[in-house]
Design a protein around this motif. Structure first.
Motif, PDB file in Angstrom:
ATOM      1  N   TRP A 347      32.455  34.490  43.000  1.00  0.00           N
ATOM      2  CA  TRP A 347      33.373  35.693  42.951  1.00  0.00           C
ATOM      3  C   TRP A 347      33.349  36.277  42.136  1.00  0.00           C
ATOM      4  O   TRP A 347      33.270  35.926  40.941  1.00  0.00           O
ATOM      5  N   ASP A 353      42.619  41.041  49.175  1.00  0.00           N
ATOM      6  CA  ASP A 353      43.539  40.865  50.072  1.00  0.00           C
ATOM      7  C   ASP A 353      44.999  40.339  50.197  1.00  0.00           C
ATOM      8  O   ASP A 353      45.608  40.513  49.422  1.00  0.00           O
ATOM      9  N   ARG A 357      43.894  36.876  48.192  1.00  0.00           N
ATOM     10  CA  ARG A 357      42.315  36.411  47.888  1.00  0.00           C
ATOM     11  C   ARG A 357      41.363  36.288  46.943  1.00  0.00           C
ATOM     12  O   ARG A 357      40.760  37.823  48.260  1.00  0.00           O
ATOM     13  N   ARG A 359      37.299  36.939  48.106  1.00  0.00           N
ATOM     14  CA  ARG A 359      35.961  36.150  48.402  1.00  0.00           C
ATOM     15  C   ARG A 359      34.860  35.977  48.098  1.00  0.00           C
ATOM     16  O   ARG A 359      34.960  36.460  47.227  1.00  0.00           O
ATOM     17  N   ASN A 360      34.815  34.171  48.543  1.00  0.00           N
ATOM     18  CA  ASN A 360      33.473  34.215  48.331  1.00  0.00           C
ATOM     19  C   ASN A 360      32.437  35.418  48.640  1.00  0.00           C
ATOM     20  O   ASN A 360      32.056  36.114  50.155  1.00  0.00           O
ATOM     21  N   GLN A 361      31.307  35.987  47.875  1.00  0.00           N
ATOM     22  CA  GLN A 361      30.314  36.326  47.786  1.00  0.00           C
ATOM     23  C   GLN A 361      29.425  36.234  48.926  1.00  0.00           C
ATOM     24  O   GLN A 361      28.753  36.934  50.004  1.00  0.00           O
ATOM     25  N   THR A 363      29.205  33.611  50.877  1.00  0.00           N
ATOM     26  CA  THR A 363      29.553  32.753  52.557  1.00  0.00           C
ATOM     27  C   THR A 363      31.161  32.904  52.820  1.00  0.00           C
ATOM     28  O   THR A 363      32.050  33.444  51.818  1.00  0.00           O
ATOM     29  N   ASP A 364      31.367  32.481  54.137  1.00  0.00           N
ATOM     30  CA  ASP A 364      33.174  32.511  54.389  1.00  0.00           C
ATOM     31  C   ASP A 364      33.802  31.549  54.376  1.00  0.00           C
ATOM     32  O   ASP A 364      34.741  31.242  54.835  1.00  0.00           O
ATOM     33  N   ARG A 365      33.427  30.569  53.160  1.00  0.00           N
ATOM     34  CA  ARG A 365      34.166  28.634  52.948  1.00  0.00           C
ATOM     35  C   ARG A 365      34.252  29.537  51.508  1.00  0.00           C
ATOM     36  O   ARG A 365      34.142  30.271  50.975  1.00  0.00           O
ATOM     37  N   TRP A 366      35.075  28.405  50.640  1.00  0.00           N
ATOM     38  CA  TRP A 366      35.975  28.459  49.528  1.00  0.00           C
ATOM     39  C   TRP A 366      36.187  29.372  48.719  1.00  0.00           C
ATOM     40  O   TRP A 366      35.545  30.562  47.634  1.00  0.00           O
ATOM     41  N   HIS A 367      37.112  30.648  49.856  1.00  0.00           N
ATOM     42  CA  HIS A 367      37.385  31.541  48.874  1.00  0.00           C
ATOM     43  C   HIS A 367      38.500  31.557  47.423  1.00  0.00           C
ATOM     44  O   HIS A 367      38.606  30.182  47.641  1.00  0.00           O
TER      45      HIS A 367
END
Lengths: 588, 195
Positions: A347, A353, A357, A359-361, A363-367
């Protein structure tokens, strides 16, 4: 409203007398009847009663101690779940019975309903050093003069008086190193300039020649010298005393000069202060609220306070340090290095957003879900950081979903940049069992803490102050776990790179790229538990957590499902430099 | 004087919270935690000097939880909670009979009626107390600390200080009077600046 205006003066005096007797020794039957009669006479009398009673209860709360220890902290430290709390006279915390306890067991009342027994002054609460309170400590009114109240964080050509010129038993030797506490007692600064940091976030610069003494965690006596102060909201109420005047901060920046003859002057740059002229006995003769841009001079010799035009001669005042924290510049090479090391999450805190949130840089999980208090703040033109504000009672961020399989034999690592905003003991990050988030005994796998001062005093554990602690507990929630605690390793108000590594029972802490401590858990237990990462405090969102709240800045947080090597971590700090030869952290 | 609205159905109120209330549980804890200090003080004000304050607070919290489904979250929590506190104080008073009581029923109602209105002022006064405590002289600060922090009774304190108790009562009364006056002045000054 003045609650006394509608009652007769004689009745006011009688009412006040009865109430004082009620508080101090109880009332005789005849006095009870008289109190009833007076209160039934008018709404004004009843309001006066409520105000007077509230004063009494507020004095008990402040002076008798009110904050119960953080049970989560006690549990985390391996302390008993029923650790005693602070002592209370009338304003005791709640001690609910078993019926209510059972009633509430189905929801999250847990810790809050447990009875809290009193503790005597001077008792160190087992497992919760933050609850330590001694008879000579008085956070509400100032204390006697213990050491370890103010940290020397800056020194420019400072020359301290020779030992025989002070009245201290253990005077400061010339060259007191930065990073150390000021010792107790009066100090004489003969030349140069120093910066002090207090646990409540107050920052004070003193210019020689100066004679001063730190009286309490929120009180400084200045008998001679020039001073500039920057007080965040957490330091409101800080007192600067001179021989016959006092300045009470109301959240501000100000400068103050105290002259040899006892006259003083104060200039407010921002916010406001209350300047008071004191009598020989220390009571207030006159007081004046000094607003932004205003200045007053105080003349005890003629019992006078005068407004002055400071703008005509600003140079005679010491200007406060910049409010802006040191910038953190992160190079592209650093970002590339982290990304290529294949973290589970990284992060950068460059944007948030609409759902708050980050965003995790990778992957699109674990924000990362921010609460309403954490916000992003520009540090440089091209780097934002997460700010956990000093004024927030609670500020926390947590992953939107837990990590699976983190506590396995291959290990895990967490790295981040941190800027402690004050000198207080605080929790930077923790890994928390996803299935037991509401448990009263918080099932942490690990916690990263900055072990500064706890309520203005040393934490109580056997370590140097300003150490970094990596507590690892496997299985989570059981026993006290193992600590890797560094020697003195960080400075408040400066950026540091922290990395912790757990692998096969070996716990390592790195500060600014250097290995500072390694500990071994002889019997590590691995598991398949899913863990959330929580930033900023011990407890997850929605739970009360009054202690160890982190206040400051965090950036570039990364979580790895493996052990980072010492070389990787050292390289990381080196790569953070934007251009060769420049330090990553630009201090003021 | 009208009675407060008590929990209307005692049998229903004894039911434990249902699963559907689980969501509200966190809200309840948050609200009660936030207001517990003021709620406790409200009860102390209705039964000053009585050692059963903790018991009444406990009963109040239990009643609040039982009736939390009726709470309108768009309304302030503290006034709603105070109605239950008043009811529990009156119940306690009934149990105790008429002996050893400071306030009669009417006065309890009258004091309770003032509490919500005076709350904003109490909060202002607590802030002003910061300034006023700092202005106290060293001797007064020491005396307050001994009285409140060390938990000494006035008799104990008088003995340890070697002074007569009535002088100490007077000294404490004078400090509180001065603090009250300082609080008034501080609040009035702030109002003048704002006007």
């Amino acid at each position: 409203m003045n609650p006394n205006t509608s009652t007769q003066p004689a009745d006011q005096r009688e009412l006040t007398g009865l109430l004082n007797r009620l508080f101090d020794r109880g009332l005789e039957p005849a006095e009870e009847q008289r109190l009833n009669a007076l209160l039934e006479q008018s709404g004004a009398a009843r309001r006066a009663y409520l105000c007077h009673l509230d004063l009494h209860l507020e004095l008990e709360r402040r002076l008798g101690g009110f904050g119960a220890p953080d049970r989560a902290a006690a549990v985390l430290d391996g302390g008993a779940a029923d650790s005693p709390g602070a002592r209370h006279l009338i304003a005791r915390p709640l001690a609910f019975g078993s019926a209510v306890l059972a009633l509430a067991a189905s929801i999250v009342l847990g810790l809050w309903l447990l009875p809290r027994a009193p503790v005597e002054p001077g008792t160190t609460v087992a497992g919760d050093p933050t609850a330590t309170r001694t008879a000579d400590t008085d956070p509400a009114m100032g204390a006697t003069t213990p050491a370890n109240l103010a940290l020397l964080v800056g020194s420019r050509q400072a020359v301290w008086a020779a030992p025989d010129r002070t009245d201290r038993a253990d005077p400061v030797a010339p060259g007191l190193p930065t990073g150390d506490y000021l010792p107790a007692g009066r100090l004489e600064l003969e030349a140069g300039e120093i910066d002090l940091s207090f646990a409540n976030g107050a920052e004070i610069t003193l210019h020689a020649p100066a004679s001063f003494e730190v009286l309490a965690a929120d009180e400084l006596q200045l008998d001679r010298g020039r001073l500039a102060a920057r007080m965040p909201d957490s330091a409101v109420g800080f007192i600067i005393r001179t021989p016959q005047s006092a300045i009470v901060d109301l959240g501000t920046e100000f400068s103050m000069n105290v002259h040899e003859d006892g006259d003083s002057e104060v200039l407010v740059h921002d916010g406001k202060v209350v300047a008071s002229l004191l009598s020989d006995s220390g009571s207030t003769l006159r007081d004046y609220t000094v607003q932004r841009g205003q200045a007053v001079s105080i003349h005890p010799g003629r019992s006078a306070m005068d407004a002055i035009d400071a703008a005509a001669d600003l140079e005679r005042f010491l200007l406060p340090p910049s409010m802006r924290p040191p910038p953190l510049a992160i190079s592209e090479a650093y970002v590339d290095a982290v990304t290529s090391a294949e973290p589970l999450a990284y992060w950068r805190f460059e944007s948030v957003d609409a759902d708050r949130r980050v965003r995790n840089q990778v992957t699109d999980r674990w924000h990362l879900q921010l609460d309403d208090h954490v916000r992003l703040e520009p540090s440089t033109d091209d780097n934002l950081v997460a700010l956990f504000p000093a004024e927030a009672d609670s500020a926390v961020a947590m992953t939107t979903e837990p990590f699976a399989g983190l506590n396995r034999e291959q290990g895990y690592s967490i790295e981040l940049w941190v800027h402690p905003g004050n000198a207080s003991w605080s929790t930077v990050a923790g890994l928390l069992d996803d299935q037991r988030m509401d448990a009263s005994q918080l099932p942490y796998l690990s916690v990263i803490e900055l072990m500064g001062l706890s309520q203005g005093r040393r934490s109580g554990l056997m370590h140097d102050d300003f150490a970094v602690r990596f507590l690892h507990r496997s299985p989570p929630g059981a026993g006290a776990g193992f600590n890797a605690i560094t020697a003195t390793a960080y400075r408040p108000s400066q950026w540091h790179h922290l990395a912790v590594v757990a692998q096969a029972g070996q716990l390592s802490v790195y500060v600014d790229g250097r290995l500072m401590q390694t500990t071994r858990d002889p019997q590590p237990v691995f598991d398949e538990i899913d863990y959330h990462l929580v930033l900023g405090r011990l407890r997850p969102p929605g739970h009360r957590d009054d202690q160890r709240q982190f206040r400051g800045r965090i950036d570039e947080v990364a979580v790895y499902p493996r052990a980072l090597s010492a070389a990787e971590i050292a390289d990381r700090v080196h790569l953070a430099t934007k251009r060769p030869g420049l330090p990553v952290v630009v201090t003021r | 004087m009208t009675d407060p609205t008590p929990p209307s159905d005692e049998s229903a109120s004894a039911d434990p919270p249902t699963a559907s209330q689980a969501v509200d549980g966190e809200l309840f804890v948050r609200l009660l935690t936030r207001h517990e200090n003021d709620l406790y003080r409200s009860i102390v004000a209705l039964m000053p000097g009585r050692p059963e304050v903790d018991d009444v607070m406990q009963e109040t919290a239990a009643s609040l939880w039982k009736k939390f489904a009726d709470y309108d979250a768009s309304q302030p929590f503290l006034p709603w909670a105070r109605r239950f506190a008043l009811f529990e104080v009156l119940k306690w008073r009934q149990r105790l009979g008429r002996s050893k009581l400071i306030f009669n029923d009417d006065l309890i109602h009258q004091v309770a009626a003032e509490q919500d209105a005076v709350q904003p002022e109490l909060e202002q006064r607590r802030k002003a107390l910061d300034i006023c405590l700092a202005k106290l002289g060293r001797r007064d600060r020491q005396l307050l600390r001994q009285r409140y922090q060390d938990g000494l009774t006035v008799m104990d304190l008088a003995q340890s200080e070697g002074i007569k108790p009535h002088k100490l009562y007077y000294a404490l009364e004078k400090i509180r009077r001065n603090l009250l006056a300082c609080i008034e002045t501080t609040i009035n000054s702030a109002r003048l600046r704002e006007s």
